[in-house]
Motif scaffolding. Structure first.
Motif, PDB file in Angstrom:
ATOM      1  N   ARG A  30       0.820  -1.212   0.000  1.00  0.00           N
ATOM      2  CA  ARG A  30       0.000   0.000   0.000  1.00  0.00           C
ATOM      3  C   ARG A  30       0.851   1.258   0.000  1.00  0.00           C
ATOM      4  NH1 ARG A  30      -2.404   0.995   4.424  1.00  0.00           N
ATOM      5  NH2 ARG A  30      -1.283  -0.522   5.722  1.00  0.00           N
ATOM      6  N   PHE A  31       1.892   1.243   0.824  1.00  0.00           N
ATOM      7  CA  PHE A  31       2.724   2.442   0.939  1.00  0.00           C
ATOM      8  C   PHE A  31       3.549   2.692  -0.319  1.00  0.00           C
ATOM      9  CE2 PHE A  31       2.541   1.100   5.575  1.00  0.00           C
ATOM     10  CZ  PHE A  31       1.469   1.936   5.853  1.00  0.00           C
ATOM     11  N   VAL A  32       4.072   1.624  -0.905  1.00  0.00           N
ATOM     12  CA  VAL A  32       4.850   1.778  -2.138  1.00  0.00           C
ATOM     13  C   VAL A  32       3.969   2.275  -3.272  1.00  0.00           C
ATOM     14  CG1 VAL A  32       6.097   0.508  -3.927  1.00  0.00           C
ATOM     15  CG2 VAL A  32       6.657   0.141  -1.527  1.00  0.00           C
ATOM     16  N   GLU A  33       2.739   1.795  -3.341  1.00  0.00           N
ATOM     17  CA  GLU A  33       1.819   2.272  -4.375  1.00  0.00           C
ATOM     18  C   GLU A  33       1.528   3.756  -4.204  1.00  0.00           C
ATOM     19  OE1 GLU A  33      -1.557  -0.275  -4.057  1.00  0.00           O
ATOM     20  OE2 GLU A  33      -0.670  -1.882  -5.282  1.00  0.00           O
ATOM     21  N   ILE A  34       1.381   4.204  -2.958  1.00  0.00           N
ATOM     22  CA  ILE A  34       1.155   5.630  -2.703  1.00  0.00           C
ATOM     23  C   ILE A  34       2.337   6.451  -3.202  1.00  0.00           C
ATOM     24  CG2 ILE A  34       0.982   7.371  -0.868  1.00  0.00           C
ATOM     25  CD1 ILE A  34      -0.703   5.320   0.704  1.00  0.00           C
ATOM     26  N   LEU A  35       3.558   5.984  -2.923  1.00  0.00           N
ATOM     27  CA  LEU A  35       4.751   6.704  -3.360  1.00  0.00           C
ATOM     28  C   LEU A  35       4.887   6.673  -4.874  1.00  0.00           C
ATOM     29  CD1 LEU A  35       7.280   5.544  -0.634  1.00  0.00           C
ATOM     30  CD2 LEU A  35       6.340   7.829  -0.907  1.00  0.00           C
ATOM     31  N   ASP A  36       4.749   5.491  -5.472  1.00  0.00           N
ATOM     32  CA  ASP A  36       4.883   5.378  -6.926  1.00  0.00           C
ATOM     33  C   ASP A  36       3.904   6.294  -7.648  1.00  0.00           C
ATOM     34  OD1 ASP A  36       6.941   3.513  -6.965  1.00  0.00           O
ATOM     35  OD2 ASP A  36       5.604   1.786  -7.017  1.00  0.00           O
ATOM     36  N   ARG A  37       2.657   6.228  -7.237  1.00  0.00           N
ATOM     37  CA  ARG A  37       1.619   7.021  -7.884  1.00  0.00           C
ATOM     38  C   ARG A  37       1.770   8.494  -7.559  1.00  0.00           C
ATOM     39  NH1 ARG A  37      -2.143   4.327  -6.067  1.00  0.00           N
ATOM     40  NH2 ARG A  37      -2.757   5.609  -4.263  1.00  0.00           N
ATOM     41  N   GLY A  38       2.077   8.800  -6.296  1.00  0.00           N
ATOM     42  CA  GLY A  38       2.151  10.186  -5.867  1.00  0.00           C
ATOM     43  C   GLY A  38       3.266  10.964  -6.543  1.00  0.00           C
ATOM     44  N   ILE A  39       4.448  10.385  -6.639  1.00  0.00           N
ATOM     45  CA  ILE A  39       5.574  11.084  -7.258  1.00  0.00           C
ATOM     46  C   ILE A  39       5.259  11.421  -8.711  1.00  0.00           C
ATOM     47  CG2 ILE A  39       7.917  10.748  -8.132  1.00  0.00           C
ATOM     48  CD1 ILE A  39       7.894  11.571  -5.256  1.00  0.00           C
ATOM     49  N   VAL A  40       4.713  10.467  -9.435  1.00  0.00           N
ATOM     50  CA  VAL A  40       4.376  10.707 -10.851  1.00  0.00           C
ATOM     51  C   VAL A  40       3.272  11.750 -10.965  1.00  0.00           C
ATOM     52  CG1 VAL A  40       3.432   9.671 -12.949  1.00  0.00           C
ATOM     53  CG2 VAL A  40       5.139   8.426 -11.597  1.00  0.00           C
ATOM     54  N   ASP A  41       2.233  11.617 -10.145  1.00  0.00           N
ATOM     55  CA  ASP A  41       1.109  12.554 -10.226  1.00  0.00           C
ATOM     56  C   ASP A  41       1.542  13.985  -9.920  1.00  0.00           C
ATOM     57  OD1 ASP A  41      -0.566  10.490 -10.870  1.00  0.00           O
ATOM     58  OD2 ASP A  41      -1.519  10.333  -8.900  1.00  0.00           O
ATOM     59  N   TYR A  42       2.356  14.168  -8.882  1.00  0.00           N
ATOM     60  CA  TYR A  42       2.775  15.517  -8.524  1.00  0.00           C
ATOM     61  C   TYR A  42       3.746  16.097  -9.551  1.00  0.00           C
ATOM     62  CZ  TYR A  42       0.463  15.254  -3.994  1.00  0.00           C
ATOM     63  OH  TYR A  42      -0.489  15.179  -3.005  1.00  0.00           O
ATOM     64  N   ASP A  43       4.618  15.262 -10.080  1.00  0.00           N
ATOM     65  CA  ASP A  43       5.513  15.746 -11.129  1.00  0.00           C
ATOM     66  C   ASP A  43       4.708  16.181 -12.349  1.00  0.00           C
ATOM     67  OD1 ASP A  43       8.133  16.193 -12.349  1.00  0.00           O
ATOM     68  OD2 ASP A  43       7.661  14.463 -13.596  1.00  0.00           O
ATOM     69  N   ASN A  44       3.660  15.430 -12.657  1.00  0.00           N
ATOM     70  CA  ASN A  44       2.809  15.782 -13.790  1.00  0.00           C
ATOM     71  C   ASN A  44       1.986  17.040 -13.534  1.00  0.00           C
ATOM     72  OD1 ASN A  44       3.678  13.655 -15.381  1.00  0.00           O
ATOM     73  ND2 ASN A  44       2.049  12.274 -14.723  1.00  0.00           N
ATOM     74  N   LEU A  45       1.850  17.436 -12.289  1.00  0.00           N
ATOM     75  CA  LEU A  45       1.146  18.676 -11.962  1.00  0.00           C
ATOM     76  C   LEU A  45       2.048  19.898 -12.053  1.00  0.00           C
ATOM     77  CD1 LEU A  45      -1.081  17.902  -8.823  1.00  0.00           C
ATOM     78  CD2 LEU A  45      -1.872  18.475 -11.119  1.00  0.00           C
ATOM     79  N   PHE A  46       3.259  19.781 -11.485  1.00  0.00           N
ATOM     80  CA  PHE A  46       4.073  20.976 -11.247  1.00  0.00           C
ATOM     81  C   PHE A  46       5.316  21.118 -12.120  1.00  0.00           C
ATOM     82  CE2 PHE A  46       2.136  20.001  -7.007  1.00  0.00           C
ATOM     83  CZ  PHE A  46       1.244  21.060  -7.009  1.00  0.00           C
ATOM     84  N   SER A  47       5.640  20.125 -12.927  1.00  0.00           N
ATOM     85  CA  SER A  47       6.848  20.227 -13.743  1.00  0.00           C
ATOM     86  C   SER A  47       6.708  21.316 -14.804  1.00  0.00           C
ATOM     87  CB  SER A  47       7.131  18.892 -14.439  1.00  0.00           C
ATOM     88  OG  SER A  47       8.246  19.017 -15.310  1.00  0.00           O
ATOM     89  N   VAL A  48       7.831  21.965 -15.107  1.00  0.00           N
ATOM     90  CA  VAL A  48       7.870  22.891 -16.243  1.00  0.00           C
ATOM     91  C   VAL A  48       8.885  22.384 -17.264  1.00  0.00           C
ATOM     92  CG1 VAL A  48       7.075  24.932 -15.010  1.00  0.00           C
ATOM     93  CG2 VAL A  48       9.519  24.371 -15.005  1.00  0.00           C
ATOM     94  N   HIS A  49       9.209  21.083 -17.171  1.00  0.00           N
ATOM     95  CA  HIS A  49      10.175  20.485 -18.084  1.00  0.00           C
ATOM     96  C   HIS A  49       9.535  19.436 -18.991  1.00  0.00           C
ATOM     97  CE1 HIS A  49      13.303  22.606 -15.960  1.00  0.00           C
ATOM     98  NE2 HIS A  49      12.834  22.130 -14.822  1.00  0.00           N
ATOM     99  N   HIS A  50       8.239  19.228 -18.836  1.00  0.00           N
ATOM    100  CA  HIS A  50       7.476  18.386 -19.760  1.00  0.00           C
ATOM    101  C   HIS A  50       6.013  18.809 -19.645  1.00  0.00           C
ATOM    102  CE1 HIS A  50       5.903  16.018 -16.407  1.00  0.00           C
ATOM    103  NE2 HIS A  50       7.147  15.827 -15.972  1.00  0.00           N
ATOM    104  N   ALA A  51       5.159  18.180 -20.430  1.00  0.00           N
ATOM    105  CA  ALA A  51       3.748  18.563 -20.454  1.00  0.00           C
ATOM    106  C   ALA A  51       3.132  18.456 -19.063  1.00  0.00           C
ATOM    107  CB  ALA A  51       2.985  17.664 -21.425  1.00  0.00           C
ATOM    108  N   SER A  52       2.493  19.538 -18.627  1.00  0.00           N
ATOM    109  CA  SER A  52       1.841  19.581 -17.318  1.00  0.00           C
ATOM    110  C   SER A  52       0.902  20.783 -17.312  1.00  0.00           C
ATOM    111  CB  SER A  52       2.879  19.735 -16.202  1.00  0.00           C
ATOM    112  OG  SER A  52       3.420  21.042 -16.204  1.00  0.00           O
ATOM    113  N   PRO A  53      -0.017  20.855 -16.358  1.00  0.00           N
ATOM    114  CA  PRO A  53      -0.874  22.039 -16.276  1.00  0.00           C
ATOM    115  C   PRO A  53      -0.071  23.322 -16.118  1.00  0.00           C
ATOM    116  CG  PRO A  53      -1.772  20.279 -14.936  1.00  0.00           C
ATOM    117  CD  PRO A  53      -0.421  19.816 -15.390  1.00  0.00           C
ATOM    118  N   LEU A  54       0.997  23.278 -15.331  1.00  0.00           N
ATOM    119  CA  LEU A  54       1.798  24.483 -15.116  1.00  0.00           C
ATOM    120  C   LEU A  54       2.522  24.888 -16.406  1.00  0.00           C
ATOM    121  CD1 LEU A  54       2.217  26.271 -12.645  1.00  0.00           C
ATOM    122  CD2 LEU A  54       4.386  25.095 -12.255  1.00  0.00           C
ATOM    123  N   GLN A  55       3.024  23.894 -17.133  1.00  0.00           N
ATOM    124  CA  GLN A  55       3.696  24.218 -18.387  1.00  0.00           C
ATOM    125  C   GLN A  55       2.702  24.741 -19.420  1.00  0.00           C
ATOM    126  OE1 GLN A  55       6.850  24.565 -18.927  1.00  0.00           O
ATOM    127  NE2 GLN A  55       6.424  25.238 -21.018  1.00  0.00           N
TER     128      GLN A  55
END
Length: 370
Positions: free
Chosen positions: A77-102
Protein backbone atom coordinates in the motif's frame (compact mmCIF):
# COMPACT_ATOMS: atom_id res chain seq x y z
CA UNK A 1 15.49 -10.36 17.09
CA UNK A 2 13.53 -11.65 14.10
CA UNK A 3 15.44 -13.77 11.62
CA UNK A 4 17.08 -11.51 9.06
CA UNK A 5 15.45 -11.65 5.65
CA UNK A 6 15.30 -9.65 2.46
CA UNK A 7 12.29 -9.54 0.18
CA UNK A 8 12.96 -7.81 -3.12
CA UNK A 9 10.15 -5.89 -4.74
CA UNK A 10 9.85 -4.16 -8.08
CA UNK A 11 12.51 -1.75 -9.28
CA UNK A 12 14.77 -0.52 -6.48
CA UNK A 13 12.34 -1.34 -3.70
CA UNK A 14 13.10 -3.91 -1.03
CA UNK A 15 11.83 -4.98 2.37
CA UNK A 16 14.34 -5.95 5.06
CA UNK A 17 13.89 -7.29 8.55
CA UNK A 18 14.43 -4.47 11.03
CA UNK A 19 17.06 -6.49 12.84
CA UNK A 20 19.32 -6.32 9.78
CA UNK A 21 19.60 -2.52 9.86
CA UNK A 22 22.97 -1.65 11.32
CA UNK A 23 24.17 1.18 9.11
CA UNK A 24 22.79 4.65 8.55
CA UNK A 25 21.20 5.49 5.23
CA UNK A 26 23.19 8.10 3.34
CA UNK A 27 21.05 10.60 1.49
CA UNK A 28 21.98 11.32 -2.16
CA UNK A 29 22.95 14.66 -3.65
CA UNK A 30 20.29 17.23 -2.88
CA UNK A 31 19.13 19.38 -5.75
CA UNK A 32 19.01 22.31 -3.31
CA UNK A 33 22.71 21.73 -2.73
CA UNK A 34 22.60 20.10 0.66
CA UNK A 35 23.19 16.71 2.22
CA UNK A 36 22.09 14.73 5.22
CA UNK A 37 22.30 11.33 6.83
CA UNK A 38 19.23 9.82 8.47
CA UNK A 39 20.00 7.11 10.98
CA UNK A 40 17.93 3.92 10.86
CA UNK A 41 16.87 1.90 13.91
CA UNK A 42 19.12 -0.89 15.15
CA UNK A 43 16.65 -2.24 17.70
CA UNK A 44 13.39 -4.03 17.15
CA UNK A 45 10.03 -2.64 18.17
CA UNK A 46 6.75 -4.59 18.10
CA UNK A 47 4.89 -1.94 16.11
CA UNK A 48 7.38 -1.91 13.20
CA UNK A 49 9.36 -5.04 12.33
CA UNK A 50 10.24 -4.40 8.69
CA UNK A 51 11.93 -1.56 6.83
CA UNK A 52 10.71 -0.77 3.33
CA UNK A 53 13.41 0.77 1.13
CA UNK A 54 12.12 2.60 -1.95
CA UNK A 55 13.86 4.85 -4.46
CA UNK A 56 13.30 6.38 -7.88
CA UNK A 57 14.57 9.05 -10.25
CA UNK A 58 12.08 11.82 -10.86
CA UNK A 59 11.78 15.62 -10.82
CA UNK A 60 15.39 15.77 -11.97
CA UNK A 61 16.78 14.15 -8.83
CA UNK A 62 17.15 10.94 -6.84
CA UNK A 63 14.28 10.33 -4.42
CA UNK A 64 14.19 7.75 -1.66
CA UNK A 65 12.13 6.61 1.28
CA UNK A 66 12.47 4.26 4.21
CA UNK A 67 9.23 3.20 5.87
CA UNK A 68 8.66 0.91 8.83
CA UNK A 69 5.79 -1.57 8.77
CA UNK A 70 4.42 -4.43 10.85
CA UNK A 71 4.51 -7.06 8.11
CA UNK A 72 5.86 -7.28 4.54
CA UNK A 73 2.45 -7.16 2.90
CA UNK A 74 1.85 -3.72 4.42
CA UNK A 75 4.59 -2.42 2.13
CA UNK A 76 2.42 -2.77 -0.96
CA UNK A 77 0.00 0.00 0.00
CA UNK A 78 2.72 2.44 0.94
CA UNK A 79 4.85 1.78 -2.14
CA UNK A 80 1.82 2.27 -4.38
CA UNK A 81 1.16 5.63 -2.70
CA UNK A 82 4.75 6.70 -3.36
CA UNK A 83 4.88 5.38 -6.93
CA UNK A 84 1.62 7.02 -7.88
CA UNK A 85 2.15 10.19 -5.87
CA UNK A 86 5.57 11.08 -7.26
CA UNK A 87 4.38 10.71 -10.85
CA UNK A 88 1.11 12.55 -10.23
CA UNK A 89 2.77 15.52 -8.52
CA UNK A 90 5.51 15.75 -11.13
CA UNK A 91 2.81 15.78 -13.79
CA UNK A 92 1.15 18.68 -11.96
CA UNK A 93 4.07 20.98 -11.25
CA UNK A 94 6.85 20.23 -13.74
CA UNK A 95 7.87 22.89 -16.24
CA UNK A 96 10.17 20.48 -18.08
CA UNK A 97 7.48 18.39 -19.76
CA UNK A 98 3.75 18.56 -20.45
CA UNK A 99 1.84 19.58 -17.32
CA UNK A 100 -0.87 22.04 -16.28
CA UNK A 101 1.80 24.48 -15.12
CA UNK A 102 3.70 24.22 -18.39
CA UNK A 103 0.44 24.79 -20.26
CA UNK A 104 0.06 28.07 -18.35
CA UNK A 105 3.55 29.03 -19.60
CA UNK A 106 2.87 27.88 -23.15
CA UNK A 107 -0.36 29.90 -23.26
CA UNK A 108 0.98 32.99 -21.49
CA UNK A 109 -1.54 35.79 -21.88
CA UNK A 110 -4.51 33.42 -21.89
CA UNK A 111 -6.69 32.03 -19.12
CA UNK A 112 -5.90 28.35 -18.52
CA UNK A 113 -7.97 25.91 -16.46
CA UNK A 114 -5.75 24.24 -13.85
CA UNK A 115 -6.16 21.71 -11.02
CA UNK A 116 -6.87 23.18 -7.60
CA UNK A 117 -3.46 22.08 -6.27
CA UNK A 118 -1.66 24.09 -8.96
CA UNK A 119 -3.69 27.23 -8.32
CA UNK A 120 -3.30 27.02 -4.54
CA UNK A 121 0.45 26.34 -4.57
CA UNK A 122 0.93 29.18 -7.04
CA UNK A 123 -1.01 31.50 -4.72
CA UNK A 124 1.11 30.37 -1.78
CA UNK A 125 4.27 31.10 -3.79
CA UNK A 126 2.97 34.55 -4.74
CA UNK A 127 2.17 35.30 -1.10
CA UNK A 128 5.71 34.38 -0.05
CA UNK A 129 7.12 36.45 -2.91
CA UNK A 130 5.32 39.50 -1.57
CA UNK A 131 6.22 38.74 2.07
CA UNK A 132 9.89 38.42 1.06
CA UNK A 133 9.74 41.57 -1.11
CA UNK A 134 10.50 39.51 -4.20
CA UNK A 135 13.57 37.73 -2.85
CA UNK A 136 11.64 34.49 -3.36
CA UNK A 137 10.15 34.76 -6.82
CA UNK A 138 8.02 32.10 -8.60
CA UNK A 139 8.00 34.19 -11.80
CA UNK A 140 11.76 33.75 -12.20
CA UNK A 141 11.17 31.27 -15.03
CA UNK A 142 12.60 33.47 -17.84
CA UNK A 143 15.88 33.85 -15.91
CA UNK A 144 16.06 30.13 -15.10
CA UNK A 145 15.45 29.37 -18.77
CA UNK A 146 18.34 31.50 -20.05
CA UNK A 147 20.83 30.01 -17.57
CA UNK A 148 19.57 26.40 -17.50
CA UNK A 149 21.85 25.55 -14.56
CA UNK A 150 21.21 21.91 -13.70
CA UNK A 151 19.28 21.42 -16.94
CA UNK A 152 22.03 21.32 -19.53
CA UNK A 153 23.24 24.92 -19.39
CA UNK A 154 26.97 25.33 -20.00
CA UNK A 155 27.40 28.99 -20.95
CA UNK A 156 26.87 32.37 -19.34
CA UNK A 157 23.96 34.13 -21.09
CA UNK A 158 24.58 37.44 -22.81
CA UNK A 159 23.85 40.68 -20.98
CA UNK A 160 21.03 41.32 -23.44
CA UNK A 161 19.42 37.93 -22.78
CA UNK A 162 19.65 38.43 -19.02
CA UNK A 163 18.18 41.94 -19.20
CA UNK A 164 15.26 40.71 -21.30
CA UNK A 165 14.59 37.87 -18.88
CA UNK A 166 14.63 40.22 -15.88
CA UNK A 167 12.14 42.53 -17.59
CA UNK A 168 9.61 39.68 -17.73
CA UNK A 169 9.71 38.90 -13.99
CA UNK A 170 6.65 40.49 -12.39
CA UNK A 171 4.43 38.60 -9.96
CA UNK A 172 1.79 41.35 -10.06
CA UNK A 173 0.79 40.16 -13.53
CA UNK A 174 -0.34 36.71 -12.36
CA UNK A 175 -4.09 36.20 -12.12
CA UNK A 176 -5.84 33.33 -10.32
CA UNK A 177 -9.59 32.90 -10.08
CA UNK A 178 -12.21 30.30 -9.19
CA UNK A 179 -15.43 29.92 -11.12
CA UNK A 180 -17.76 27.37 -9.60
CA UNK A 181 -15.56 24.35 -8.97
CA UNK A 182 -12.98 25.30 -11.61
CA UNK A 183 -9.69 27.13 -11.07
CA UNK A 184 -8.09 29.34 -13.71
CA UNK A 185 -4.69 31.00 -14.09
CA UNK A 186 -3.22 33.58 -16.43
CA UNK A 187 0.27 35.08 -16.70
CA UNK A 188 1.41 37.91 -18.94
CA UNK A 189 2.79 37.24 -22.46
CA UNK A 190 6.43 36.20 -22.35
CA UNK A 191 6.31 35.25 -18.69
CA UNK A 192 7.16 31.83 -17.27
CA UNK A 193 6.26 30.51 -13.83
CA UNK A 194 8.63 28.12 -12.04
CA UNK A 195 7.66 26.57 -8.69
CA UNK A 196 10.97 24.73 -8.30
CA UNK A 197 11.73 26.65 -5.11
CA UNK A 198 8.61 25.46 -3.32
CA UNK A 199 7.10 22.41 -5.05
CA UNK A 200 9.22 19.69 -3.47
CA UNK A 201 8.47 20.99 0.00
CA UNK A 202 4.76 20.84 -0.79
CA UNK A 203 5.05 17.38 -2.37
CA UNK A 204 7.01 15.96 0.56
CA UNK A 205 4.42 17.08 3.09
CA UNK A 206 1.55 15.91 0.86
CA UNK A 207 3.08 12.45 0.44
CA UNK A 208 3.74 12.16 4.16
CA UNK A 209 0.11 13.09 4.85
CA UNK A 210 -1.09 10.39 2.42
CA UNK A 211 1.16 7.76 4.00
CA UNK A 212 0.05 8.71 7.50
CA UNK A 213 -3.60 8.58 6.47
CA UNK A 214 -2.96 5.07 5.12
CA UNK A 215 -1.61 3.96 8.49
CA UNK A 216 2.13 4.60 8.40
CA UNK A 217 3.55 5.66 11.77
CA UNK A 218 7.32 5.67 11.19
CA UNK A 219 9.60 6.53 8.26
CA UNK A 220 11.31 9.25 6.29
CA UNK A 221 11.29 10.61 2.75
CA UNK A 222 14.13 12.35 0.94
CA UNK A 223 12.94 14.24 -2.12
CA UNK A 224 16.32 15.24 -3.45
CA UNK A 225 16.96 17.70 -0.64
CA UNK A 226 13.74 17.84 1.32
CA UNK A 227 13.80 15.33 4.18
CA UNK A 228 10.39 14.59 5.68
CA UNK A 229 10.34 12.80 9.04
CA UNK A 230 7.20 10.75 9.64
CA UNK A 231 6.57 10.01 13.29
CA UNK A 232 9.58 8.82 15.24
CA UNK A 233 11.92 5.86 14.89
CA UNK A 234 10.23 2.53 15.64
CA UNK A 235 11.93 2.60 19.06
CA UNK A 236 9.98 5.84 19.75
CA UNK A 237 13.13 7.98 19.54
CA UNK A 238 13.52 11.09 17.38
CA UNK A 239 15.20 10.89 14.01
CA UNK A 240 18.75 12.27 13.85
CA UNK A 241 19.74 14.12 10.67
CA UNK A 242 23.27 15.31 9.90
CA UNK A 243 23.90 18.75 8.37
CA UNK A 244 26.77 18.65 5.91
CA UNK A 245 29.73 21.00 5.96
CA UNK A 246 29.06 22.88 2.68
CA UNK A 247 32.63 22.86 1.31
CA UNK A 248 33.48 19.29 2.31
CA UNK A 249 32.95 15.87 0.85
CA UNK A 250 29.63 14.16 1.41
CA UNK A 251 29.33 12.56 4.81
CA UNK A 252 31.13 15.25 6.85
CA UNK A 253 28.69 17.00 9.17
CA UNK A 254 28.93 20.01 11.44
CA UNK A 255 25.71 19.34 13.36
CA UNK A 256 23.09 16.71 14.06
CA UNK A 257 19.43 17.70 14.24
CA UNK A 258 16.78 15.69 16.08
CA UNK A 259 13.25 15.79 14.78
CA UNK A 260 9.92 14.04 14.32
CA UNK A 261 6.83 14.79 12.25
CA UNK A 262 8.40 17.66 10.32
CA UNK A 263 10.35 18.59 7.22
CA UNK A 264 14.01 19.53 7.23
CA UNK A 265 15.13 21.54 4.21
CA UNK A 266 18.59 22.95 3.47
CA UNK A 267 19.56 25.45 0.77
CA UNK A 268 23.01 26.39 -0.43
CA UNK A 269 24.97 26.98 -3.60
CA UNK A 270 27.76 24.46 -3.31
CA UNK A 271 26.58 21.56 -5.49
CA UNK A 272 24.41 22.70 -8.41
CA UNK A 273 26.45 25.05 -10.57
CA UNK A 274 28.26 25.48 -13.86
CA UNK A 275 31.89 26.48 -14.38
CA UNK A 276 32.83 28.74 -17.28
CA UNK A 277 36.41 29.94 -17.82
CA UNK A 278 37.32 28.90 -14.29
CA UNK A 279 34.45 30.78 -12.63
CA UNK A 280 31.62 29.04 -10.80
CA UNK A 281 27.99 30.11 -11.28
CA UNK A 282 25.53 28.66 -8.74
CA UNK A 283 21.91 27.75 -9.41
CA UNK A 284 20.14 30.15 -7.02
CA UNK A 285 19.38 33.16 -9.20
CA UNK A 286 18.42 36.74 -8.39
CA UNK A 287 15.19 38.04 -9.86
CA UNK A 288 16.67 41.55 -9.68
CA UNK A 289 20.07 41.07 -11.34
CA UNK A 290 19.23 38.01 -13.38
CA UNK A 291 22.49 36.44 -12.21
CA UNK A 292 23.49 33.90 -9.53
CA UNK A 293 23.09 35.21 -6.00
CA UNK A 294 26.31 36.12 -4.18
CA UNK A 295 25.66 35.37 -0.53
CA UNK A 296 27.73 35.02 2.63
CA UNK A 297 25.29 32.28 3.65
CA UNK A 298 26.89 28.90 2.93
CA UNK A 299 23.81 26.94 3.97
CA UNK A 300 20.50 27.55 5.67
CA UNK A 301 18.32 24.85 7.20
CA UNK A 302 14.72 25.20 8.32
CA UNK A 303 12.70 22.67 10.31
CA UNK A 304 8.94 22.90 10.07
CA UNK A 305 5.85 20.68 9.94
CA UNK A 306 5.03 22.65 6.77
CA UNK A 307 7.47 21.59 4.04
CA UNK A 308 6.15 24.27 1.71
CA UNK A 309 7.13 26.98 4.20
CA UNK A 310 10.56 25.44 4.84
CA UNK A 311 11.39 25.00 1.15
CA UNK A 312 10.45 28.51 0.04
CA UNK A 313 11.96 30.39 2.98
CA UNK A 314 15.24 28.43 2.81
CA UNK A 315 15.69 29.76 -0.70
CA UNK A 316 14.66 33.26 0.35
CA UNK A 317 17.01 33.39 3.35
CA UNK A 318 19.96 32.29 1.24
CA UNK A 319 19.20 34.96 -1.34
CA UNK A 320 18.82 37.65 1.37
CA UNK A 321 22.47 37.30 2.34
CA UNK A 322 23.84 36.97 5.86
CA UNK A 323 22.62 40.24 7.38
CA UNK A 324 19.26 40.06 5.67
CA UNK A 325 18.72 36.48 6.82
CA UNK A 326 19.64 37.34 10.40
CA UNK A 327 17.21 40.25 10.46
CA UNK A 328 14.41 38.10 9.06
CA UNK A 329 15.01 35.46 11.73
CA UNK A 330 14.93 38.13 14.43
CA UNK A 331 11.60 39.32 13.02
CA UNK A 332 10.26 35.73 12.97
CA UNK A 333 11.40 34.28 16.30
CA UNK A 334 9.15 31.23 16.02
CA UNK A 335 11.12 29.72 13.11
CA UNK A 336 13.50 26.80 13.73
CA UNK A 337 16.59 27.50 11.61
CA UNK A 338 20.36 26.95 11.39
CA UNK A 339 22.64 29.15 9.25
CA UNK A 340 26.30 28.60 8.40
CA UNK A 341 28.45 31.42 6.99
CA UNK A 342 30.86 31.00 4.09
CA UNK A 343 33.83 31.00 6.50
CA UNK A 344 32.50 27.56 7.51
CA UNK A 345 32.93 28.40 11.19
CA UNK A 346 30.29 31.02 12.00
CA UNK A 347 26.91 29.47 12.78
CA UNK A 348 23.65 31.03 13.91
CA UNK A 349 20.62 29.14 15.13
CA UNK A 350 17.31 30.33 16.45
CA UNK A 351 16.14 29.78 20.01
CA UNK A 352 13.36 27.32 19.00
CA UNK A 353 15.97 25.18 17.16
CA UNK A 354 18.51 25.15 19.99
CA UNK A 355 17.08 22.14 21.91
CA UNK A 356 17.15 20.01 18.76
CA UNK A 357 20.65 20.74 17.42
CA UNK A 358 23.92 19.17 18.58
CA UNK A 359 27.15 20.47 17.07
CA UNK A 360 29.83 17.89 16.34
CA UNK A 361 32.76 20.26 15.65
CA UNK A 362 34.61 22.21 18.34
CA UNK A 363 35.91 24.98 16.03
CA UNK A 364 32.52 26.58 15.41
CA UNK A 365 31.45 30.02 16.63
CA UNK A 366 27.80 29.52 17.48
CA UNK A 367 25.32 32.30 18.28
CA UNK A 368 21.68 31.89 19.24
CA UNK A 369 19.27 34.43 17.75
CA UNK A 370 16.56 35.41 20.23
Amino acid sequence: MKQEQTIWRHGLTSVLALGSLALGVMSPAWSMASSASVETPTVEAPQASYAVHWSTMNMGTFIQAQLYVEKPEDATRFVEILDRGIVDYDNLFSVHHASPLQTVNDKAGQWVKVPEEVAQLTQRALDIARESHGVFQPMIGPIVNVWKIGFGGKQVPSDEAIAKAVSLVDDSKVDIKKEGKDWWMRIAPGQSIDLGGIAKGYIGTALADKLTAAGLTSGFLDLGGNVVLIGTKPANAPWRVGLQVPDSTRGEYFAVVQGANESLVTSGAYERFIEVDGKRYAHILSAVTGRPVHSEVASVTILSPDGTFADAWCTALFAMGWEGALQWLKDHPQVKAVLMKTDMKTVVLTAPAEPFVRFVRDDLHVTVVK
